[in-house]
Design an enzyme around this catalytic site. Structure first.
Site, mmCIF file in Angstrom:
data_model
loop_
_atom_site.group_PDB
_atom_site.id
_atom_site.type_symbol
_atom_site.label_atom_id
_atom_site.label_comp_id
_atom_site.label_asym_id
_atom_site.label_seq_id
_atom_site.Cartn_x
_atom_site.Cartn_y
_atom_site.Cartn_z
ATOM 1 N N PRO A 1 9.562 -5.362 1.636
ATOM 2 C CA PRO A 1 10.427 -6.558 1.668
ATOM 3 C C PRO A 1 9.755 -7.788 2.277
ATOM 4 O O PRO A 1 10.194 -8.907 2.017
ATOM 5 C CB PRO A 1 11.634 -6.115 2.502
ATOM 6 C CG PRO A 1 11.340 -4.765 3.021
ATOM 7 C CD PRO A 1 10.143 -4.220 2.330
ATOM 8 N N GLU B 1 12.191 3.617 6.587
ATOM 9 C CA GLU B 1 11.948 2.344 7.284
ATOM 10 C C GLU B 1 10.631 1.700 6.871
ATOM 11 O O GLU B 1 10.232 0.675 7.424
ATOM 12 C CB GLU B 1 11.970 2.546 8.801
ATOM 13 C CG GLU B 1 13.330 2.976 9.349
ATOM 14 C CD GLU B 1 14.454 2.009 8.989
ATOM 15 O OE1 GLU B 1 14.299 0.800 9.244
ATOM 16 O OE2 GLU B 1 15.475 2.467 8.445
ATOM 17 N N ARG C 1 4.524 -6.519 -20.094
ATOM 18 C CA ARG C 1 4.861 -7.335 -21.269
ATOM 19 C C ARG C 1 3.847 -8.443 -21.515
ATOM 20 O O ARG C 1 3.834 -9.036 -22.589
ATOM 21 C CB ARG C 1 6.281 -7.878 -21.182
ATOM 22 C CG ARG C 1 6.557 -8.777 -20.015
ATOM 23 C CD ARG C 1 8.020 -9.163 -19.955
ATOM 24 N NE ARG C 1 8.424 -9.932 -21.124
ATOM 25 C CZ ARG C 1 8.081 -11.204 -21.335
ATOM 26 N NH1 ARG C 1 7.328 -11.846 -20.461
ATOM 27 N NH2 ARG C 1 8.471 -11.835 -22.410
ATOM 28 N N ASP D 1 0.512 -19.804 -21.045
ATOM 29 C CA ASP D 1 0.241 -19.821 -19.610
ATOM 30 C C ASP D 1 1.517 -19.533 -18.841
ATOM 31 O O ASP D 1 2.625 -19.598 -19.361
ATOM 32 C CB ASP D 1 -0.463 -21.117 -19.167
ATOM 33 C CG ASP D 1 0.504 -22.264 -18.955
ATOM 34 O OD1 ASP D 1 0.063 -23.317 -18.506
ATOM 35 O OD2 ASP D 1 1.696 -22.087 -19.262
HETATM 36 C C1 JD8 Z 1 10.238 -0.995 -0.104
HETATM 37 C C2 JD8 Z 1 11.948 1.075 2.321
HETATM 38 C C3 JD8 Z 1 14.033 -0.111 2.782
HETATM 39 C C4 JD8 Z 1 15.444 -0.962 4.463
HETATM 40 C C5 JD8 Z 1 13.281 -1.748 6.165
HETATM 41 C C6 JD8 Z 1 11.693 -1.222 4.591
HETATM 42 C C7 JD8 Z 1 10.431 -5.023 -2.179
HETATM 43 N N1 JD8 Z 1 12.315 -7.302 -2.221
HETATM 44 C C8 JD8 Z 1 12.543 -6.137 -1.574
HETATM 45 N N2 JD8 Z 1 13.615 -5.848 -0.859
HETATM 46 N N3 JD8 Z 1 13.525 -4.622 -0.357
HETATM 47 C C9 JD8 Z 1 12.358 -4.076 -0.716
HETATM 48 C C10 JD8 Z 1 11.914 -2.763 -0.244
HETATM 49 C C11 JD8 Z 1 12.720 -2.056 0.678
HETATM 50 C C12 JD8 Z 1 12.254 -0.860 1.201
HETATM 51 C C13 JD8 Z 1 11.024 -0.319 0.820
HETATM 52 C C14 JD8 Z 1 10.681 -2.206 -0.623
HETATM 53 C C15 JD8 Z 1 10.845 0.889 1.535
HETATM 54 N N4 JD8 Z 1 12.783 0.009 2.129
HETATM 55 C C16 JD8 Z 1 14.076 -1.098 3.927
HETATM 56 C C17 JD8 Z 1 15.659 -1.823 5.697
HETATM 57 C C18 JD8 Z 1 14.629 -1.583 6.723
HETATM 58 N N5 JD8 Z 1 13.040 -0.899 4.987
HETATM 59 C C19 JD8 Z 1 11.691 -5.028 -1.508
HETATM 60 N N6 JD8 Z 1 9.431 -5.041 -2.727
#
Ligand code: JD8
Length: 225
Positions: free
Chosen positions: A87, A114, A152, A167
């Protein structure tokens, strides 16, 4: 182009890429997608992929060894960069999709819980990418988003090359309102200009509509501070 995904839920990728334009590209062999079960790379009886976080706190963290060993085993057949969906990663954009589409392959690691032990990123020289500012429960859906957007752009995947912008910042992100038959439905009519056959006027109308859509969407955009 070859995509390898490391995940505890490889089954999520099967139905997602059986359909549509990417599904057809996989059938025709222009795109290869391999979803690897992270648990196949564990060595203990319980096939454990997570453990408690050092320093305390809620939840579990993905152990480094299975992920690193999974990616190492894939690297023999995929020389592309390693991406971890997180995230807090760098924002995924059309420009990054276009850049990644030039590679021979991509290896995408999907986190859960997490997150992933940070030594995975260090050991693999991985790039952390985020698909947007909202919290998901894992990295699988972000991986699918990246695969769809990149695949794609691979030559021959989208049938009509005219429907694929050359582009990355051209037409594909700037749509205009579309209509098809019937010309009138429940009293709602299609803009007269589109029925006129006047291609210069149609082009001008579409450009103006696209610009207006962008302005309207921008007034709705919110950002976290
Ligand atoms: C990977 C676990 C859950 C829950 C922290 C990391 C991307 N744009 C995005 N939003 N969320 C993700 C994402 C969330 C993920 C993981 C990607 C692995 N979590 C969260 C809250 C606490 N973990 C993402 N790309």
């Amino acid at each position: 182009m070859r995509f390898d995904v490391v995940t505890i839920f490889p089954g999520m990728f099967v139905p997602a890429f059986q359909q549509g334009v990417i599904g057809r590209a996989i059938e025709r062999g222009r795109v290869e997608l391999h979803a690897h079960d992270l648990r196949e790379h564990t060595r203990d009886r319980h096939r454990q992929v997570d453990d408690m976080p050092f320093g305390g706190g809620p939840g579990m963290v993905m152990k480094p060894e299975p992920v690193i060993e999974a990616v190492e085993s894939i690297r023999a057949s995929n020389k592309g960069p390693v991406i971890i969906t997180e995230p807090w990663g760098e924002p995924f954009h059309q420009q990054l999709a276009a850049e990644l589409a030039k590679e021979s392959g991509l290896i995408i690691v999907c986190g859960r819980y997490e997150g992933i032990d940070d030594r995975v990123r260090t050991a693999l020289g991985a790039r952390e990418v985020s698909i947007g500012d909202y919290v998901l429960s894992g990295g699988e859906i972000p991986a699918m988003v990246i695969i769809d957007a990149v695949a794609r752009l691979v030559p021959g995947v989208v049938g009509d090359p005219g429907s694929l912008a050359q582009d990355s910042f051209s037409d594909e992100l700037t749509g205009w309102p579309q209509f098809t038959r019937p010309a009138e439905y429940r009293g709602m009519t299609v803009p007269e200009v589109l029925l006129s056959g006047d291609h210069a006027r149609i082009k001008q109308w579409r450009r103006q509509q696209a610009a207006q859509r962008r302005r309207v969407s921008q007034t709705k955009e919110v950002r976290q501070t």
